[in-house]
Design an enzyme around this catalytic site. Sequence first.
Site, short mmCIF file in Angstrom:
data_model
loop_
_atom_site.label_atom_id
_atom_site.label_comp_id
_atom_site.label_asym_id
_atom_site.label_seq_id
_atom_site.Cartn_x
_atom_site.Cartn_y
_atom_site.Cartn_z
N ASP A 234 -1.94 -10.02 -5.32
CA ASP A 234 -3.31 -9.92 -4.82
C ASP A 234 -4.05 -11.17 -5.28
O ASP A 234 -3.44 -12.21 -5.48
CB ASP A 234 -3.98 -8.63 -5.32
CG ASP A 234 -5.01 -8.10 -4.33
OD1 ASP A 234 -5.95 -8.85 -4.02
OD2 ASP A 234 -4.91 -6.94 -3.88
N HIS A 257 -3.45 -14.02 -3.34
CA HIS A 257 -4.51 -14.09 -2.34
C HIS A 257 -5.56 -15.12 -2.72
O HIS A 257 -6.71 -15.05 -2.28
CB HIS A 257 -5.17 -12.72 -2.16
CG HIS A 257 -4.26 -11.70 -1.55
ND1 HIS A 257 -4.68 -10.40 -1.29
CD2 HIS A 257 -2.97 -11.75 -1.16
CE1 HIS A 257 -3.67 -9.71 -0.76
NE2 HIS A 257 -2.62 -10.52 -0.67
#
Length: 417
Positions: A234, A257
């Site tokens: 993430d 991310h």
Amino acid sequence: MKKYIHIYLSLSLCVILNFNSYTLLAANRGKNVPKRNDSVFNVLEYGARGDGSSYDTKAFQAAWTATCKANGGVMVVPSGHTFLLQPIIFNGDKCQPNVAVQVDGIIVASTNKLDWKKNTGQWILFTKYKNGITISGNGGVFDGHGQTWWNPKADHERLVAPHAMTISNCNNVTITGIRIQNSPRMHIYIEESQEVKVFNVTVSSPGNSSNTDGIHLSRSQHVDIHNSTLACGDDCISIQAGCSDIKVYNVNCGPGHGYSIGGLGYRGSRALVSDIMIYDSNVQDSMTGVRIKTWEGGSGSVHNVTFSSITMTDVKTPITIDQHYGGARGGMAEASAVSITGITYQNITGTYTRTSVSLLCSEYKPCNNLTMAGIHLMPSKDKKQGRGGGPYCSHAYGEVLTETLPSLHNCLQPILK
């Protein structure tokens, strides 16, 4: 006669010298002999076995209780051992100033789901340190055994996946020289804390491990993160509501991310984020590079943010603002939104695999006073990555100070006065 007198005087002198020598030794006894350091507390001395299969939680708790009583106390987790821990809380509200944890060995999380029945989302929690704490290591590892949590089909009886390390309600925190890997959820979760320094830290989890932010910040101020490598499933770094004066530099991110602010304004909440600087860093093989994301219906603001000198390598979308994060409810955009103003993008270079720049702002709260300079983003040469495109801008207002690639002159509209 003279001969005997001479012998007598010699013997007398020897006695006097020996007496003085013993007197001096007695006076200095122990001064040059190394003493046991009464401020160092090794977990092995408190019953930890370090065999990787026996629970060492109680031994760690006992060692920490002793450490807290010593000003500048240090709890040592020695190398050459693997320590198995259940959820544990290191409470600092009664600790002496400037305590520390030195992790040179390996600490692993329990995989027995019965150990997580009473867990509230933390594996290792440091809380209420108002007088400073240092968590450091020399090859030390925290392994959350997140593989048992990432599988969506895993039977956890609705248990809350824990963060590997949580810093809560603390002041003057230093985290350095450690590796945190395979966290069930966030690797380092920092909330309601001030004056935090994180450096020389490695985060390592697969790119497909869900919700495993590298470092997650919430309601925290004066945070400095640098010289670290963050690979996760993430956001490498996630900055949430209530954060200000955050500096991130010399950080290597990916997979993951990217560096994200938000999502903010969830379920109509108010969010304030300001004074963020992310610079001299890298992102590779990531979903996004630098991103601001807000939910529709929220309120508050994001302002005074600088992304500078960041190199992108095969990033899907290097520059992203999304004020419709999660999608419009009921098919229509809501009239309320978190304001986004005063955002600077400078010297953002590298390659992308999908879209170079995507600024999707709210028609009710347009993004304003955006500044672009030194943007140079090329499609990836790796054809397997797909086809690049963009830029895309909607309700985005600002200025372009230099020629950019792709050109952003027709993407941004003039600053709203």
